[in-house]
Design a protein around this motif. Structure first.
Motif, PDB file in Angstrom:
ATOM      1  N   TYR A  10       0.864  -1.178   0.000  1.00 22.70           N
ATOM      2  CA  TYR A  10       0.000   0.000   0.000  1.00 22.70           C
ATOM      3  C   TYR A  10       0.901   1.228   0.000  1.00 22.70           C
ATOM      4  CZ  TYR A  10      -3.036   3.646   1.973  1.00 22.70           C
ATOM      5  OH  TYR A  10      -3.714   4.806   2.210  1.00 22.70           O
ATOM      6  N   VAL A  11       0.795   2.059  -1.036  1.00 24.12           N
ATOM      7  CA  VAL A  11       1.606   3.266  -1.169  1.00 24.12           C
ATOM      8  C   VAL A  11       0.815   4.443  -0.622  1.00 24.12           C
ATOM      9  CG1 VAL A  11       2.723   4.855  -2.772  1.00 24.12           C
ATOM     10  CG2 VAL A  11       2.894   2.374  -3.136  1.00 24.12           C
ATOM     11  N   ALA A  12       1.340   5.058   0.434  1.00 22.78           N
ATOM     12  CA  ALA A  12       0.603   6.116   1.142  1.00 22.78           C
ATOM     13  C   ALA A  12       1.380   7.424   1.211  1.00 22.78           C
ATOM     14  CB  ALA A  12       0.268   5.646   2.558  1.00 22.78           C
ATOM     15  N   THR A  13       2.293   7.634   0.277  1.00 25.92           N
ATOM     16  CA  THR A  13       3.045   8.884   0.246  1.00 25.92           C
ATOM     17  C   THR A  13       2.149  10.040  -0.210  1.00 25.92           C
ATOM     18  OG1 THR A  13       3.662   8.658  -2.082  1.00 25.92           O
ATOM     19  CG2 THR A  13       5.106   7.594  -0.465  1.00 25.92           C
ATOM     20  N   PRO A  14       2.597  11.290  -0.035  1.00 31.31           N
ATOM     21  CA  PRO A  14       1.922  12.392  -0.733  1.00 31.31           C
ATOM     22  C   PRO A  14       1.920  12.114  -2.237  1.00 31.31           C
ATOM     23  CG  PRO A  14       3.392  13.256   0.946  1.00 31.31           C
ATOM     24  CD  PRO A  14       3.659  11.783   0.870  1.00 31.31           C
ATOM     25  N   HIS A  15       0.912  12.617  -2.964  1.00 31.80           N
ATOM     26  CA  HIS A  15       0.733  12.159  -4.333  1.00 31.80           C
ATOM     27  C   HIS A  15       1.843  12.546  -5.297  1.00 31.80           C
ATOM     28  CE1 HIS A  15      -2.379  15.246  -3.230  1.00 31.80           C
ATOM     29  NE2 HIS A  15      -1.767  15.951  -4.143  1.00 31.80           N
ATOM     30  N   ALA A  16       2.660  13.547  -4.973  1.00 30.42           N
ATOM     31  CA  ALA A  16       3.775  13.884  -5.859  1.00 30.42           C
ATOM     32  C   ALA A  16       4.793  12.749  -5.943  1.00 30.42           C
ATOM     33  CB  ALA A  16       4.460  15.163  -5.383  1.00 30.42           C
ATOM     34  N   ALA A  17       4.810  11.864  -4.944  1.00 34.01           N
ATOM     35  CA  ALA A  17       5.745  10.747  -4.924  1.00 34.01           C
ATOM     36  C   ALA A  17       5.121   9.435  -5.370  1.00 34.01           C
ATOM     37  CB  ALA A  17       6.329  10.581  -3.517  1.00 34.01           C
ATOM     38  N   HIS A  18       3.852   9.452  -5.744  1.00 36.84           N
ATOM     39  CA  HIS A  18       3.154   8.210  -6.092  1.00 36.84           C
ATOM     40  C   HIS A  18       3.801   7.474  -7.261  1.00 36.84           C
ATOM     41  CE1 HIS A  18      -1.012   9.210  -4.128  1.00 36.84           C
ATOM     42  NE2 HIS A  18      -0.034   9.056  -3.263  1.00 36.84           N
ATOM     43  N   HIS A  19       4.151   8.212  -8.309  1.00 39.36           N
ATOM     44  CA  HIS A  19       4.690   7.558  -9.497  1.00 39.36           C
ATOM     45  C   HIS A  19       5.984   6.826  -9.175  1.00 39.36           C
ATOM     46  CE1 HIS A  19       7.044   7.321 -13.261  1.00 39.36           C
ATOM     47  NE2 HIS A  19       5.871   7.064 -13.812  1.00 39.36           N
ATOM     48  N   GLU A  20       6.917   7.503  -8.536  1.00 41.10           N
ATOM     49  CA  GLU A  20       8.204   6.880  -8.202  1.00 41.10           C
ATOM     50  C   GLU A  20       8.026   5.687  -7.274  1.00 41.10           C
ATOM     51  OE1 GLU A  20      12.444   7.874  -5.912  1.00 41.10           O
ATOM     52  OE2 GLU A  20      10.951   9.470  -6.226  1.00 41.10           O
ATOM     53  N   ALA A  21       7.198   5.860  -6.249  1.00 38.43           N
ATOM     54  CA  ALA A  21       7.008   4.783  -5.270  1.00 38.43           C
ATOM     55  C   ALA A  21       6.349   3.571  -5.911  1.00 38.43           C
ATOM     56  CB  ALA A  21       6.176   5.285  -4.096  1.00 38.43           C
ATOM     57  N   ALA A  22       5.293   3.800  -6.678  1.00 34.22           N
ATOM     58  CA  ALA A  22       4.596   2.686  -7.307  1.00 34.22           C
ATOM     59  C   ALA A  22       5.471   1.990  -8.339  1.00 34.22           C
ATOM     60  CB  ALA A  22       3.306   3.179  -7.961  1.00 34.22           C
ATOM     61  N   MET A  23       6.243   2.761  -9.100  1.00 34.99           N
ATOM     62  CA  MET A  23       7.122   2.160 -10.095  1.00 34.99           C
ATOM     63  C   MET A  23       8.175   1.282  -9.416  1.00 34.99           C
ATOM     64  SD  MET A  23       7.318   1.974 -13.371  1.00 34.99           S
ATOM     65  CE  MET A  23       6.596   3.439 -14.104  1.00 34.99           C
ATOM     66  N   THR A  24       8.673   1.723  -8.286  1.00 32.69           N
ATOM     67  CA  THR A  24       9.640   0.925  -7.522  1.00 32.69           C
ATOM     68  C   THR A  24       9.042  -0.432  -7.157  1.00 32.69           C
ATOM     69  OG1 THR A  24      10.710   2.902  -6.614  1.00 32.69           O
ATOM     70  CG2 THR A  24      11.012   0.835  -5.400  1.00 32.69           C
ATOM     71  N   CYS A  25       7.797  -0.424  -6.734  1.00 36.89           N
ATOM     72  CA  CYS A  25       7.136  -1.666  -6.319  1.00 36.89           C
ATOM     73  C   CYS A  25       6.777  -2.543  -7.509  1.00 36.89           C
ATOM     74  CB  CYS A  25       5.893  -1.341  -5.508  1.00 36.89           C
ATOM     75  SG  CYS A  25       6.200  -0.416  -3.989  1.00 36.89           S
ATOM     76  N   LEU A  26       6.221  -1.932  -8.550  1.00 38.07           N
ATOM     77  CA  LEU A  26       5.784  -2.708  -9.711  1.00 38.07           C
ATOM     78  C   LEU A  26       6.954  -3.391 -10.410  1.00 38.07           C
ATOM     79  CD1 LEU A  26       3.182  -0.229 -11.269  1.00 38.07           C
ATOM     80  CD2 LEU A  26       2.672  -2.392 -10.107  1.00 38.07           C
ATOM     81  N   THR A  27       8.061  -2.679 -10.558  1.00 38.03           N
ATOM     82  CA  THR A  27       9.216  -3.264 -11.237  1.00 38.03           C
ATOM     83  C   THR A  27       9.865  -4.359 -10.405  1.00 38.03           C
ATOM     84  OG1 THR A  27      10.613  -1.450 -10.410  1.00 38.03           O
ATOM     85  CG2 THR A  27       9.702  -1.225 -12.624  1.00 38.03           C
ATOM     86  N   ALA A  28       9.553  -4.375  -9.114  1.00 40.38           N
ATOM     87  CA  ALA A  28      10.019  -5.460  -8.248  1.00 40.38           C
ATOM     88  C   ALA A  28       9.031  -6.621  -8.229  1.00 40.38           C
ATOM     89  CB  ALA A  28      10.254  -4.944  -6.829  1.00 40.38           C
ATOM     90  N   GLY A  29       7.947  -6.487  -8.982  1.00 43.18           N
ATOM     91  CA  GLY A  29       6.957  -7.558  -9.079  1.00 43.18           C
ATOM     92  C   GLY A  29       5.931  -7.585  -7.977  1.00 43.18           C
TER      93      GLY A  29
END
Length: 322
Positions: free
Chosen positions: A68-87
């Motif tokens: 669950y990514v709960a950062t402020p929304h300016a960081a959503h893309h980076e955080a989610a991409m980190t997780c998705l690319t890790a599977g």
């Protein structure tokens, strides 16, 4: 058992962790933050086994099924991409990102990798919202002709606060306005006409915003959001033969009132349990158990269409992010 990780340690992350305790077969395994000390405090508070001082370490944890990514929304893309690319499967706080282009990139990445991704638009899973949608589908108020919804908070916020900072994607629209817009979209779909106006603050983010959606059917959605005063936080759905009123807060109501022509108003209520975030966690777990990579309740198409509406409104009111 679904093993959860939480990325970020702020207020929303804490509320989600509290509600995760209400979800059957859910376990909070790990938390990640850019500050190891913050991650450890959060883990100690909510009983997570692992605390990481980086997002990459959290995403690499083999014991974690979904993050669950709960950062402020300016960081959503980076955080989610980190997780998705890790599977890792991802439940990403709303709004998905700051604009349609970066949201589309996340969806494309998830689809290419065959990894689950869902926007955490918890309002769409609230029991009373679902009840309202069912009543409308059953014809309880006829054809929907109008939606009114407003989300205003009092403030004031200091210039560096995420609600005002351009760098953090601040302003009322993405943080608050996404709720009225999402409600109108849920009930009426994509509008054919959009008109918006806003009072911008000194930082260039919107302080008070009005939005009108027009539909070729003749339906209207009158929406507003702001951080210059606390509004009622209610909503109303008007149909050709009745009306449904959603009380404060309309995005997490514990009841609704059904008004029908020639019939006494009927209030329908449910017990309010937790903060309301448990329903999205339950949906994620249901989807993962079924082998789905997106939720039929909040499909990728919905997220992208709402993001496109937000982009249009933001363009009209003159807000630019850096």
């Amino acid at each position: 058992m679904t093993r959860w990780g939480i990325l970020a340690t702020g207020h929303i992350a804490s509320r989600f962790a509290e509600d995760l305790r209400l979800v059957p077969d859910a376990e909070l395994v790990a938390v990640g933050s850019r500050a190891a000390e913050s991650a450890q405090r959060f883990a100690d508070t909510y009983g997570a086994k692992h605390a990481y001082g980086s997002w990459v370490e959290l995403a690499a944890d083999p014991e974690v099924d979904v993050i669950y990514v709960a950062t402020p929304h300016a960081a959503h893309h980076e955080a989610a991409m980190t997780c998705l690319t890790a599977g890792k499967a991802v439940l990403l706080e709303k709004p998905f990102t700051l604009d349609l282009a970066s949201s589309t990139e996340l969806v494309d990445t998830a689809r290419a990798a065959g990894v689950f991704l869902m926007e955490a638009m918890w309002m769409r899973m609230n029991p009373m919202i679902l009840r309202a949608v069912q009543l409308i589908a059953d014809g309880a108020i006829g054809t929907v002709r109008g939606v009114r919804a407003d989300f205003g908070v009092a403030g004031p916020f200091p210039p560096e606060h995420r609600m005002r900072s351009v760098a953090l994607g601040g302003g009322a629209l993405l943080d608050l306005g996404i709720y009225p817009i999402s409600l109108a979209y849920l009930l009426l779909g994509v509008p054919q006409h959009i008109r918006s106006w806003a009072k911008l603050g000194p930082e260039g983010t919107d302080e008070n915003t009005g939005i009108l959606f027009g539909y070729d059917t003749g339906a209207l959605a009158t929406l507003s959001c702001g951080m210059v005063g606390a509004s009622e936080l209610s909503a109303s759905i008007t149909g050709s033969t009745g009306r449904i009123d959603l009380p404060e807060p309309f995005f997490r109501p514990g009841s609704l009132t059904l008004h029908r022509d020639g019939v006494e108003p009927e209030t329908i209520s449910t017990e309010v349990v937790g903060n309301g975030y448990q329903y999205e966690a339950i949906e994620v777990q249901r989807c993962l158990a079924a082998g789905l990579t997106e939720s039929p309740m909040v499909p990728h198409s919905t997220t992208l269409e709402v993001m496109a509406l937000l982009d249009t409104v933001r363009e009209q009111i003159g807000v630019r992010y850096v």
